[in-house]
Design a protein around this motif. Structure first.
Motif, PDB file in Angstrom:
ATOM      1  N   UNK A 136       0.868  -1.118   0.016  1.00 53.70           N
ATOM      2  CA  UNK A 136      -0.059  -0.149  -0.194  1.00 53.70           C
ATOM      3  C   UNK A 136       1.064   1.198  -0.106  1.00 53.70           C
ATOM      4  N   UNK A 137       1.967   1.294   0.662  1.00 59.73           N
ATOM      5  CA  UNK A 137       3.077   2.259   0.621  1.00 59.73           C
ATOM      6  C   UNK A 137       3.457   2.566  -0.939  1.00 59.73           C
ATOM      7  N   UNK A 138       3.630   1.625  -1.416  1.00 58.05           N
ATOM      8  CA  UNK A 138       4.124   1.749  -3.070  1.00 58.05           C
ATOM      9  C   UNK A 138       3.082   2.095  -3.899  1.00 58.05           C
ATOM     10  N   UNK A 139       1.776   1.728  -3.738  1.00 58.82           N
ATOM     11  CA  UNK A 139       0.666   2.085  -4.399  1.00 58.82           C
ATOM     12  C   UNK A 139       0.409   3.555  -4.022  1.00 58.82           C
ATOM     13  N   UNK A 140       0.405   3.736  -2.906  1.00 52.55           N
ATOM     14  CA  UNK A 140      -0.213   5.365  -2.308  1.00 52.55           C
ATOM     15  C   UNK A 140       0.989   6.269  -2.628  1.00 52.55           C
ATOM     16  N   UNK A 141       2.161   6.046  -2.352  1.00 55.69           N
ATOM     17  CA  UNK A 141       3.048   7.215  -2.505  1.00 55.69           C
ATOM     18  C   UNK A 141       4.143   7.224  -3.565  1.00 55.69           C
ATOM     19  N   UNK A 144       3.101   5.374 -10.417  1.00 53.70           N
ATOM     20  CA  UNK A 144       2.703   4.108 -11.173  1.00 53.70           C
ATOM     21  C   UNK A 144       3.851   3.002 -11.569  1.00 53.70           C
ATOM     22  N   UNK A 145       4.830   3.656 -12.069  1.00 51.83           N
ATOM     23  CA  UNK A 145       5.827   2.730 -12.576  1.00 51.83           C
ATOM     24  C   UNK A 145       6.455   1.736 -11.649  1.00 51.83           C
ATOM     25  N   UNK A 146       6.255   1.833 -10.393  1.00 49.14           N
ATOM     26  CA  UNK A 146       6.966   1.311  -9.152  1.00 49.14           C
ATOM     27  C   UNK A 146       5.845   0.201  -8.882  1.00 49.14           C
ATOM     28  N   UNK A 147       4.682  -0.098  -9.371  1.00 50.34           N
ATOM     29  CA  UNK A 147       3.587  -0.703  -8.755  1.00 50.34           C
ATOM     30  C   UNK A 147       4.067  -2.038  -8.820  1.00 50.34           C
ATOM     31  N   UNK A 148       4.912  -2.519  -9.701  1.00 52.11           N
ATOM     32  CA  UNK A 148       5.132  -3.970  -9.732  1.00 52.11           C
ATOM     33  C   UNK A 148       6.133  -4.454  -8.552  1.00 52.11           C
ATOM     34  N   UNK A 149       6.683  -3.281  -7.988  1.00 49.97           N
ATOM     35  CA  UNK A 149       7.276  -3.808  -6.372  1.00 49.97           C
ATOM     36  C   UNK A 149       6.301  -4.244  -5.678  1.00 49.97           C
ATOM     37  N   UNK A 150       5.068  -3.411  -5.771  1.00 47.51           N
ATOM     38  CA  UNK A 150       3.892  -3.986  -4.715  1.00 47.51           C
ATOM     39  C   UNK A 150       3.487  -5.359  -5.010  1.00 47.51           C
ATOM     40  N   UNK A 151       3.544  -5.802  -6.118  1.00 45.92           N
ATOM     41  CA  UNK A 151       3.147  -7.067  -6.702  1.00 45.92           C
ATOM     42  C   UNK A 151       3.900  -8.023  -6.118  1.00 45.92           C
ATOM     43  N   UNK A 152       5.509  -7.689  -6.396  1.00 47.95           N
ATOM     44  CA  UNK A 152       6.273  -8.647  -5.926  1.00 47.95           C
ATOM     45  C   UNK A 152       6.305  -8.882  -4.385  1.00 47.95           C
ATOM     46  N   UNK A 153       5.991  -7.748  -3.746  1.00 48.42           N
ATOM     47  CA  UNK A 153       5.881  -7.812  -2.190  1.00 48.42           C
ATOM     48  C   UNK A 153       4.913  -8.775  -1.835  1.00 48.42           C
TER      49      UNK A 153
END
Length: 448
Positions: A136-141, A144-153
């Motif tokens: 949620x930190x990645x998604x909210x802050x 959008x290009x970093x969203x794959x990191x949220x999926x990885x986590x």
């Protein structure tokens, strides 16, 4: 099984290589320096927050500060403190304990930053409920290009939070130390089924029940286990200074176990992260559920975790094992059985029975908390509306963990922890300026 063991070992080794250790260790040092050691300077204020002096019932979140810490500690103060330390010493020798200490010291700053962000950037799940965690930190802050990191986590979290390590080690202790049986496969399956029922009863009650169970059981575990270890160490007080010296000396020994100095560092940092979870991101999910509108307060509470977990409890375990000398046992004992044999030397069967009771509490509370972490990852990936189905899968893996080898289990969990640390640390480094701005504002309004 040999193929699975080899594949799991390759997976863990590939993840826990030098770049990841540098990310965790270097990131923690960066956080400490950037904050001018702020977390360390406000430890007494953190204790006051934990004791409820600043709780506000109508603030957003599910848990009080103390409950959030208890829920997080019930995940970190698990069998990593008993069998994980044994695995670290077998793999890296006494010097690995020193690097576990280092991971805890820098982990204080890491947890302050990561768990502050966990409250600052909470996001809504698909049902509109407020949630916290690295995804949620990645998604909210972040862009959008970093969203794959949220999926990885979240994907890594589905594996890393499985209860297979706890089920495995509790089964090993029962089968080999408490009630030896002639058919280990049947015993493991039976014990796994019993544990699955216990876990199911609690986790189907939801997070508030998990927190209540953790708050009730965790202090009992800490007091009893520390009482056992400190009593044993007091009986051999004259030998303790030499053991501490060996830990420091072997930490810088280029001829040490596990591939020399670099090998010892890799083992110590990875086992330290497995124990206190600083930088991994699991603890962010628990602290992100805290009932507060002051992110800095939750970061201050969270930072106490590595001190209690690694510097206190893990150190006691390490000294007991080193004192007994059982880590060099030619029988090749490892994990929980290595620790159990160390207690058996001085306390006999009574020591093993007490350790079993403590292990039962540790394994149970950890499994309860890990369900919550895994469910949040599942809900993030597939939708909170079907999140309740994850409970059945989680309960089923308890049986799986009770019937496979410790090497397979530990490698899967350890490697997944490493993958979770990558998005957690990258996001926290990028957002560290936001934490410092919030800290300056908080201490300006609350000059303690």
């Amino acid at each position: 099984m040999d193929t699975l063991q080899e594949l799991s070992a390759r997976f863990a080794d590939a993840v826990w290589s030098t770049p990841l250790v540098m990310l965790l260790l270097g990131g923690g040092i960066f956080f400490a320096l950037r904050s001018r050691f702020l977390p360390y300077r406000h430890f007494s204020h953190a204790v006051g927050i934990m004791l409820g002096k600043h709780d506000t019932p109508d603030e957003p979140g599910e848990l009080s500060h103390g409950q959030a810490l208890a829920a997080a500690l019930s995940g970190t103060m698990g069998l990593g403190n008993i069998s994980g330390v044994a695995l670290a010493i077998v793999a890296g020798g006494p010097g690995a304990v020193f690097w576990m200490w280092v991971s805890a010291m820098v982990g204080v700053a890491t947890k302050f930053f990561t768990c502050t962000l966990g409250v600052m950037y909470r996001g809504e799940d698909s049902l509109g409920r407020l949630q916290g965690g690295p995804m949620y930190i990645i998604r909210e802050a972040l862009p959008r290009a970093f969203y794959p990191l949220a999926i990885l986590f979240a994907v890594a979290g589905l594996v890393g939070t499985l209860p297979i390590f706890q089920a495995n080690q509790l089964t090993a202790l029962i089968r080999e130390q408490v009630f030896p049986q002639t058919d280990p496969t049947l015993t493991g399956f039976g014990i796994g089924c019993a544990m699955a029922v216990l876990v199911g009863i609690v986790i189907f009650g939801g997070l508030p029940r998990v927190a209540r169970v953790a708050v009730a059981l965790l202090p009992i575990m800490v007091v009893t286990y520390l009482g056992m270890t400190l009593t044993l160490l007091a009986m051999h007080a004259s030998e303790v200074p030499a053991l501490l010296g060996a830990i420091v000396r072997d930490a810088f020994n280029p001829q040490a176990v596990a591939g020399g100095l670099l090998g010892v560092i890799l083992v110590g940092i990875s086992r330290g992260a497995f124990s206190n979870e600083a930088g991994v991101g699991t603890e962010v999910m628990a602290h992100g559920a805290a009932r507060t509108s002051e992110p800095i307060r939750e970061g201050l509470v969270a930072m106490m975790g590595p001190v209690l977990d690694t510097l206190v409890v893990c150190t006691c375990t390490a000294l007991v094992i080193l004192l007994a000398g059982t880590w060099q046992d030619p029988q090749g004992l490892s994990g929980i059985n290595l620790t159990a044999n160390a207690f058996r030397q001085d306390f006999g069967t009574t020591g093993v029975v007490l350790l079993f009771g403590i292990t039962l509490i540790l394994a149970s509370t950890t499994m309860f908390t890990m369900w919550y972490y895994g469910a949040k990852c599942f809900g993030f990936l597939f939708g909170a509306g079907i999140q309740h189905h994850y409970r059945w899968f989680f309960v089923g893996t308890v049986i799986f963990g009770a019937t496979v080898s410790i090497d397979v289990v530990f490698n899967l969990i350890s490697g997944s922890y490493g993958l979770m640390a990558i998005p957690t640390m990258v996001a926290t480094l990028m957002l560290s300026g936001k934490v410092m701005a919030a800290a300056r504002d908080y201490f300006r309004r609350h000059p303690y």
